[in-house]
Design an enzyme around this catalytic site. Structure first.
Site, PDB file in Angstrom:
ATOM      1  N   THR A  44       0.779  -1.242   0.010  1.00  0.00           N
ATOM      2  CA  THR A  44       0.068   0.052   0.096  1.00  0.00           C
ATOM      3  C   THR A  44       0.696   1.234   0.019  1.00  0.00           C
ATOM      4  OG1 THR A  44      -1.739  -1.192   1.384  1.00  0.00           O
ATOM      5  CG2 THR A  44      -1.865   1.278   1.354  1.00  0.00           C
ATOM      6  N   THR A  45       1.896   1.498   0.793  1.00  0.00           N
ATOM      7  CA  THR A  45       2.820   2.454   0.861  1.00  0.00           C
ATOM      8  C   THR A  45       3.509   2.652  -0.527  1.00  0.00           C
ATOM      9  OG1 THR A  45       2.949   1.737   3.358  1.00  0.00           O
ATOM     10  CG2 THR A  45       4.250   3.287   2.439  1.00  0.00           C
ATOM     11  N   TYR A 107     -13.255  -4.110  -1.762  1.00  0.00           N
ATOM     12  CA  TYR A 107     -14.329  -3.786  -2.598  1.00  0.00           C
ATOM     13  C   TYR A 107     -15.223  -4.660  -2.797  1.00  0.00           C
ATOM     14  CZ  TYR A 107     -17.372  -1.133  -5.619  1.00  0.00           C
ATOM     15  OH  TYR A 107     -18.505  -0.620  -6.310  1.00  0.00           O
ATOM     16  N   ARG A 138      -9.169  -0.229   4.997  1.00  0.00           N
ATOM     17  CA  ARG A 138      -8.862   0.174   3.719  1.00  0.00           C
ATOM     18  C   ARG A 138      -9.620  -0.662   2.620  1.00  0.00           C
ATOM     19  NH1 ARG A 138      -4.910   3.630   1.359  1.00  0.00           N
ATOM     20  NH2 ARG A 138      -3.493   4.354   2.751  1.00  0.00           N
ATOM     21  N   LYS A 161      -0.146 -10.306   8.311  1.00  0.00           N
ATOM     22  CA  LYS A 161       0.127  -8.689   8.595  1.00  0.00           C
ATOM     23  C   LYS A 161      -1.327  -8.317   9.364  1.00  0.00           C
ATOM     24  CE  LYS A 161       1.029  -4.049   7.039  1.00  0.00           C
ATOM     25  NZ  LYS A 161       1.196  -3.047   5.956  1.00  0.00           N
ATOM     26  N   ILE A 203       5.316  -4.722   9.879  1.00  0.00           N
ATOM     27  CA  ILE A 203       5.380  -4.191   8.507  1.00  0.00           C
ATOM     28  C   ILE A 203       5.134  -2.943   8.533  1.00  0.00           C
ATOM     29  CG2 ILE A 203       4.782  -4.358   6.116  1.00  0.00           C
ATOM     30  CD1 ILE A 203       4.333  -7.452   6.225  1.00  0.00           C
TER      31      ILE A 203
END
Length: 292
Positions: A44-45, A107, A138, A161, A203
């Site tokens: 994501t980062t 989603y 998220r 994670k 993480i």
């Protein structure tokens, strides 16, 4: 399988949005020299949501090349299409990654059985070690502990994670799965507590900015040195908070740019850090001792 501070590394870009390969090499050297215990590429980062398939694979491959065996590389390969997740995970394996990190399908809101079958399908198709990634804030999708326990029976699913946001959730997974599955924090703010409770590491977003401190904190917690871990974490507390004043990776990308390692470019729909937050992030970096 992995332990300590695993940096969820930013993906540097030029102002036109193209990946900055020279800066990517500098970042890898920085983390090798500063003691990060592993690199997560294109999580994501790392702006995985806006890199296309070819870029995604190329970033993973280049990080492996730059690391040159000096620290493990974990490729972010999750998708809300099982077929796409398989394809990306195969790309990570063929590119030399040591493991893959797979976020829950976002989603489309699968059932727990759908989650089990999704991760099982990827694990069956690609023999690389795989790390589950749960971040319901998220994805609007939460993989429950009982489903994680079922997945822990699959040999190449080696860790999770957990970024559900509480300490209790990873503790429950540790109790259920024992040595069959490593548990990593996905939230810098509770990483110390989770490691002291039996987790194997974090993480980390903060490790982009303060890798040496994050490594030291993790090692102290892994060694059961509670007071030492707490003292280091206290230096990092403001940073953990400041790097989320806007959606990740907006603040951390700005912060890494202040270290002179990358530019500030970021892909839409993300935008550069709002100017009124600059001083908040800068002061957190000063408190952590990474900026004067």
């Amino acid at each position: 399988m992995f332990r300590g501070s695993m940096v969820a590394m930013v993906t540097p870009m030029h102002e036109d949005g193209a990946v900055d390969w020279d800066a990517l090499g500098r970042l890898v050297e920085f983390h090798v020299n500063q003691g990060s215990d592993a690199i997560v590429a294109v999580g994501t980062t790392g702006e995985s949501a806006t890199l296309d398939y070819d870029e995604h694979c190329q970033v993973m491959r280049r990080v492996v090349e730059f690391a040159a065996g000096r620290l493990p590389v974990i490729g972010g390969t999750g998708a809300n299409s099982t077929w796409e997740a398989i394809k990306l995970t195969r790309c990570a394996m063929e590119g030399g990654c040591d493991a893959a990190l797979l976020v829950t399908p976002y989603y489309n809101k699968p059932t727990q059985e759908g989650l089990y079958l999704h991760f099982k399908a990827v694990a069956d198709a690609v023999p690389i070690p795989q790390i589950l990634y749960n971040v319901p804030g998220r994805t609007a999708c939460d993989i429950l502990p009982e489903t994680v326990e079922r997945l822990a029976e699959i040999p190449n699913i080696v860790a999770i994670k957990e970024a559900q946001g509480t300490v209790q959730r990873p503790r429950e997974i540790i109790e259920r799965c024992g040595d069959r599955l490593d548990v990593y924090s996905g939230d810098d703010g509770n990483a110390r507590e989770i490691i002291l409770a039996g987790g194997k590491g974090v993480i980390s977003v903060s490790a982009n900015v303060a890798p040496a401190l994050m490594h030291a904190m993790c090692m102290a917690a892994l060694d059961g040195k509670r007071e030492e871990a707490e003292a280091i974490d206290a230096r990092l507390a403001a940073l953990h908070k400041a790097l989320f004043v806007e959606s990740n990776p907006i603040p951390v990308k700005w912060a890494v740019a202040q270290l002179g390692l990358v530019g500030t470019a970021i892909r839409l729909p993300m935008t550069p850090l709002s100017e009124h937050h600059h001083e908040t992030v800068r002061q957190a970096m000063i408190l952590a001792g990474v900026l004067e």
